[in-house]
Write an enzyme that holds these catalytic residues in place. Structure first.
Site, short mmCIF file in Angstrom:
data_model
loop_
_atom_site.label_atom_id
_atom_site.label_comp_id
_atom_site.label_asym_id
_atom_site.label_seq_id
_atom_site.Cartn_x
_atom_site.Cartn_y
_atom_site.Cartn_z
N CYS A 1 48.98 -0.42 25.32
CA CYS A 1 48.67 -1.18 24.10
C CYS A 1 49.92 -1.64 23.35
O CYS A 1 50.05 -2.80 23.00
CB CYS A 1 47.74 -0.40 23.20
SG CYS A 1 48.46 1.02 22.42
N HIS B 1 47.04 3.69 18.48
CA HIS B 1 46.59 2.47 19.17
C HIS B 1 46.93 1.25 18.33
O HIS B 1 46.87 1.28 17.10
CB HIS B 1 45.09 2.49 19.45
CG HIS B 1 44.66 1.39 20.35
ND1 HIS B 1 44.96 1.36 21.69
CD2 HIS B 1 43.96 0.25 20.11
CE1 HIS B 1 44.47 0.26 22.24
NE2 HIS B 1 43.87 -0.43 21.29
N HIS C 1 43.56 -6.49 22.87
CA HIS C 1 44.37 -5.30 23.14
C HIS C 1 44.26 -4.87 24.60
O HIS C 1 43.46 -5.39 25.37
CB HIS C 1 43.94 -4.15 22.22
CG HIS C 1 42.52 -3.68 22.42
ND1 HIS C 1 42.08 -2.43 22.03
CD2 HIS C 1 41.43 -4.28 22.97
CE1 HIS C 1 40.80 -2.28 22.33
NE2 HIS C 1 40.38 -3.39 22.89
#
Length: 346
Positions: free
Chosen positions: A258, A307, A319
């Site tokens: 990510c 994240h 993402h």
């Protein structure tokens, strides 16, 4: 964009999920996701355990990313210190040679007492001029001796610093190895659990991922403009990677975790941002309200900030979600990860 495959027979789909998971376990890449809402503890079944392992692997991945960034920085610092020490040693060698030549010349010329040399000189004026030059030479020599000693001290300090950095680097590399082993162990356990499922269960998991990837291609992003040209350029770069696989520790251009996706995308826009999601959470301007987000803003997810993705407009995030998944659009509300805040890079 992600490829849209037709549904295949369960055995073929099972081979597909195992291939994706095995690749994730062996490849070197890292993500910035994981942590907060873990699977419901009341939820039964192997899939919940696999999801939990994926989240734990992505948490460990973010720590791995941070340790790797630190190791890279330490390697550069060690190299710079060693280069500086080598240059300093060369300068000291030159000074030592100069001082040695001056000392040897004075020793050879110093047979008689200076006052006797003046009495015996046939050219007293020339002798006095020469003596004055020798005094100045002696003064310069003293200065050079002082400089030499100061340079020696600097060299010792640089060598001491380099030794400390090398020790830090060794410790960081040890930490890297532990994190890598932890990530690979969790992904291997997830793969083992997948192997215990029935063909129907495995086919269901693959179908769910396929649906998520297909819905990404149909994401309704709205017509909102980005907050800045650089954010728009980074977001466009990220959009060009839709369909690329998640691989822990990867920073592109053909696989990502990510924070690897977001840092890669901003590099394409000529902007350098930190490598990890936690560090990215503290750059730029913080946007606390989801309603104030613009496409291209970073979205920080989970309470441990593990994240990160791009706000894509209309409540969507772009993402790299987790092992076995592709870079894709997804509803923030359905991602299963709480929104913490946004970050605007101007």
């Amino acid at each position: 964009m992600a490829s849209h495959r037709r549904a295949k027979q369960p055995n073929t789909r099972y081979a597909s999920v195992l291939t994706v998971t095995a690749a994730a376990a062996v490849a070197m890449s890292t993500q910035s996701a994981s942590a907060d809402p873990l699977p419901d503890p009341n939820k039964k079944g192997v899939k919940a355990q696999v999801d939990r392992l994926y989240e734990e692997a992505t948490q460990a991945t973010e720590k791995y990313n941070g340790a790797k960034e630190k190791a890279d920085g330490l390697e550069k610092q060690v190299g710079d210190l060693q280069d500086a020490a080598a240059r300093k040693q060369g300068e000291l060698n030159e000074m030592r040679n100069r001082l040695g030549s001056i000392a040897a010349g004075q020793y050879r010329a110093g047979g008689l007492d200076p006052s006797i040399q003046l009495l015996l000189s046939t050219q007293p004026d020339a002798y006095l001029e020469k003596a004055s030059d020798l005094d100045r030479l002696s003064s310069r020599q003293a200065e050079e001796l002082d400089q030499f000693q100061a340079q020696q001290r600097q060299l010792q300090q640089q060598r001491t610093q380099a030794a400390r950095k090398l020790k830090d680097l060794e410790d960081t590399r040890t930490e890297l190895g532990k994190k890598k082993k932890e990530i690979q162990g969790k992904l291997a356990e997830a793969r083992r659990l997948l192997n215990t499922m029935t063909a129907k269960e495995r086919a269901s998991i693959v179908a769910e991922e396929d649906r998520a990837n297909r819905s990404s291609a149909r994401a309704d992003l709205g017509n909102e403009a980005s907050a800045s040209q650089r954010a728009a350029a980074a977001f466009n770069a990220a959009k060009s990677r839709v369909g690329m696989p998640y691989v822990w520790g990867a920073t592109g251009p053909n696989s990502f975790d990510c924070s690897g996706l977001t840092s890669w995308a901003f590099r394409q826009a000529g902007v350098s941002i930190p490598r990890t999601s936690q560090a990215q959470a503290n750059v730029g301007t913080r946007i606390n309200s989801m309603s104030a987000l613009k496409p291209g803003d970073l979205i920080i997810m989970r309470s441990d900030l593990s994240h990160v993705g791009f706000y894509a407009g209309n409540g969507q995030i772009l993402h790299a979600p987790k092992p076995g998944a592709q870079v894709r659009y997804e509803s923030i509300a359905r991602s299963g990860m709480p929104f913490m805040w946004g970050v605007r890079i101007s």
